[in-house]
Design a protein around this motif. Sequence first.
Motif, short mmCIF file in Angstrom:
data_model
loop_
_atom_site.label_atom_id
_atom_site.label_comp_id
_atom_site.label_asym_id
_atom_site.label_seq_id
_atom_site.Cartn_x
_atom_site.Cartn_y
_atom_site.Cartn_z
N ARG A 53 -0.21 54.23 71.54
CA ARG A 53 -0.67 53.36 70.45
C ARG A 53 -1.90 52.57 70.89
O ARG A 53 -2.84 52.39 70.11
CB ARG A 53 0.46 52.41 70.02
N ARG A 54 -1.88 52.09 72.11
CA ARG A 54 -3.03 51.33 72.61
C ARG A 54 -4.26 52.21 72.71
O ARG A 54 -5.38 51.78 72.38
CB ARG A 54 -2.69 50.73 73.98
N ARG A 55 -4.11 53.46 73.15
CA ARG A 55 -5.26 54.37 73.21
C ARG A 55 -5.81 54.64 71.81
O ARG A 55 -7.03 54.76 71.63
CB ARG A 55 -4.85 55.68 73.89
N HIS A 56 -4.93 54.73 70.83
CA HIS A 56 -5.36 54.92 69.44
C HIS A 56 -6.21 53.73 69.01
O HIS A 56 -7.27 53.89 68.38
CB HIS A 56 -4.14 55.06 68.54
N PHE A 57 -5.79 52.53 69.36
CA PHE A 57 -6.56 51.32 69.06
C PHE A 57 -7.92 51.38 69.75
O PHE A 57 -8.97 51.13 69.13
CB PHE A 57 -5.78 50.08 69.51
N ASP A 58 -7.93 51.71 71.03
CA ASP A 58 -9.18 51.77 71.81
C ASP A 58 -10.15 52.79 71.23
O ASP A 58 -11.36 52.54 71.17
CB ASP A 58 -8.87 52.10 73.27
N ARG A 59 -9.62 53.95 70.82
CA ARG A 59 -10.49 54.98 70.25
C ARG A 59 -11.11 54.52 68.94
O ARG A 59 -12.28 54.80 68.66
CB ARG A 59 -9.71 56.28 70.05
N ALA A 60 -10.33 53.81 68.13
CA ALA A 60 -10.84 53.31 66.86
C ALA A 60 -11.96 52.30 67.08
O ALA A 60 -12.98 52.32 66.37
CB ALA A 60 -9.71 52.69 66.05
N VAL A 61 -11.80 51.44 68.07
CA VAL A 61 -12.83 50.45 68.38
C VAL A 61 -14.07 51.14 68.93
O VAL A 61 -15.21 50.78 68.58
CB VAL A 61 -12.30 49.40 69.37
N ALA A 62 -13.88 52.13 69.79
CA ALA A 62 -15.01 52.87 70.35
C ALA A 62 -15.80 53.57 69.23
O ALA A 62 -17.04 53.62 69.27
CB ALA A 62 -14.53 53.89 71.37
N GLN A 63 -15.09 54.11 68.25
CA GLN A 63 -15.78 54.75 67.13
C GLN A 63 -16.58 53.74 66.32
O GLN A 63 -17.69 54.03 65.86
CB GLN A 63 -14.77 55.46 66.22
N LEU A 64 -16.04 52.55 66.17
CA LEU A 64 -16.75 51.50 65.45
C LEU A 64 -18.03 51.13 66.19
O LEU A 64 -19.10 50.96 65.57
CB LEU A 64 -15.84 50.28 65.32
N MET A 65 -17.96 51.03 67.50
CA MET A 65 -19.16 50.75 68.30
C MET A 65 -20.17 51.89 68.16
O MET A 65 -21.38 51.66 68.07
CB MET A 65 -18.80 50.55 69.77
N GLN A 66 -19.69 53.13 68.12
CA GLN A 66 -20.57 54.27 67.95
C GLN A 66 -21.24 54.22 66.59
O GLN A 66 -22.43 54.55 66.45
CB GLN A 66 -19.79 55.58 68.10
N ASP A 67 -20.49 53.82 65.56
CA ASP A 67 -21.06 53.69 64.21
C ASP A 67 -22.18 52.66 64.19
O ASP A 67 -23.20 52.85 63.53
CB ASP A 67 -19.97 53.30 63.21
N VAL A 68 -21.98 51.57 64.93
CA VAL A 68 -23.04 50.56 65.03
C VAL A 68 -24.28 51.16 65.69
O VAL A 68 -25.41 50.94 65.24
CB VAL A 68 -22.53 49.33 65.83
N ALA A 69 -24.07 51.93 66.75
CA ALA A 69 -25.19 52.56 67.44
C ALA A 69 -25.90 53.58 66.55
O ALA A 69 -27.13 53.66 66.54
CB ALA A 69 -24.70 53.24 68.71
N ASP A 70 -25.12 54.35 65.77
CA ASP A 70 -25.70 55.36 64.90
C ASP A 70 -26.61 54.75 63.85
O ASP A 70 -27.58 55.39 63.39
CB ASP A 70 -24.60 56.17 64.22
N GLU A 71 -26.31 53.53 63.45
CA GLU A 71 -27.15 52.85 62.47
C GLU A 71 -28.27 52.06 63.14
O GLU A 71 -28.96 51.28 62.50
CB GLU A 71 -26.30 51.92 61.60
N GLU A 72 -28.42 52.28 64.46
CA GLU A 72 -29.50 51.67 65.24
C GLU A 72 -29.45 50.15 65.19
O GLU A 72 -30.46 49.46 65.12
CB GLU A 72 -30.86 52.18 64.77
N ASN A 73 -28.21 49.63 65.23
CA ASN A 73 -28.02 48.19 65.23
C ASN A 73 -27.84 47.61 66.63
O ASN A 73 -27.68 46.40 66.79
CB ASN A 73 -26.81 47.81 64.37
N ILE A 74 -27.80 48.48 67.63
CA ILE A 74 -27.79 48.01 69.01
C ILE A 74 -28.93 48.68 69.76
O ILE A 74 -29.47 49.70 69.32
CB ILE A 74 -26.45 48.27 69.73
#
Length: 205
Positions: A132-153
């Motif tokens: 369950r914790r890995r599922h949480f971590d993966r979801a957060v990592a995807q959110l960070m990737q989405d931020v990067a994809d929109e060139e916000n970092i």
Amino acid sequence: MSISSTKPDAPRRGRPGNDRDDVISAAVRLFNEHGYEATTIGMIADQLGVSKSAIYHHVRSKEELLAAALDHAMGALEAVLDDPRAVTGDVVDRLEFVMRGTVTVLTGELAEVTLLLRLRGNTELERRVLERRRHFDRAVAQLMQDVADEENIRADIDPRAATRLVFGMINSITEWYRTDGPLNGQTLGDLVVRLVFQGLRARSS
């Protein structure tokens, strides 16, 4: 995506004086202080000033106490990701919400999250919780990737490494935070967001 549940059996009715939550809280304190394996039902009973039989009026086993505590911690973290503010809207705002929400959970459920972060997967129960914790971590990592994809970092920052570093910092709160200290969860969450996004956010030209 389905995740394994660690929810224990339905609560049992106990004797007056200490309720089931009191027993779980005492168990968590001892698990964190002595380790799960070294803690006995007798030690939990001594902590509460009751007999071992009184503990068994509330739960069937020590593992049930561990399961209840871990499910509480993971449920609180999962609720952050399930909140509409983490799902819809500007992706940077969503990431900021998740970061603040995670800090709020850590500071509000300090003992339970501390126990969660110390899991090593030694039992089937622990392995289910870690999934369950890995599922949480993966979801957060995807959110960070989405931020990067929109060139916000910044382009020179690796999103996966950034996720690990940021949430490593957040998780470290359990090592030093004191509920009677000068910082509350909201103030600390705002501080974390400011520190992180001053370094992550892409600068406009």
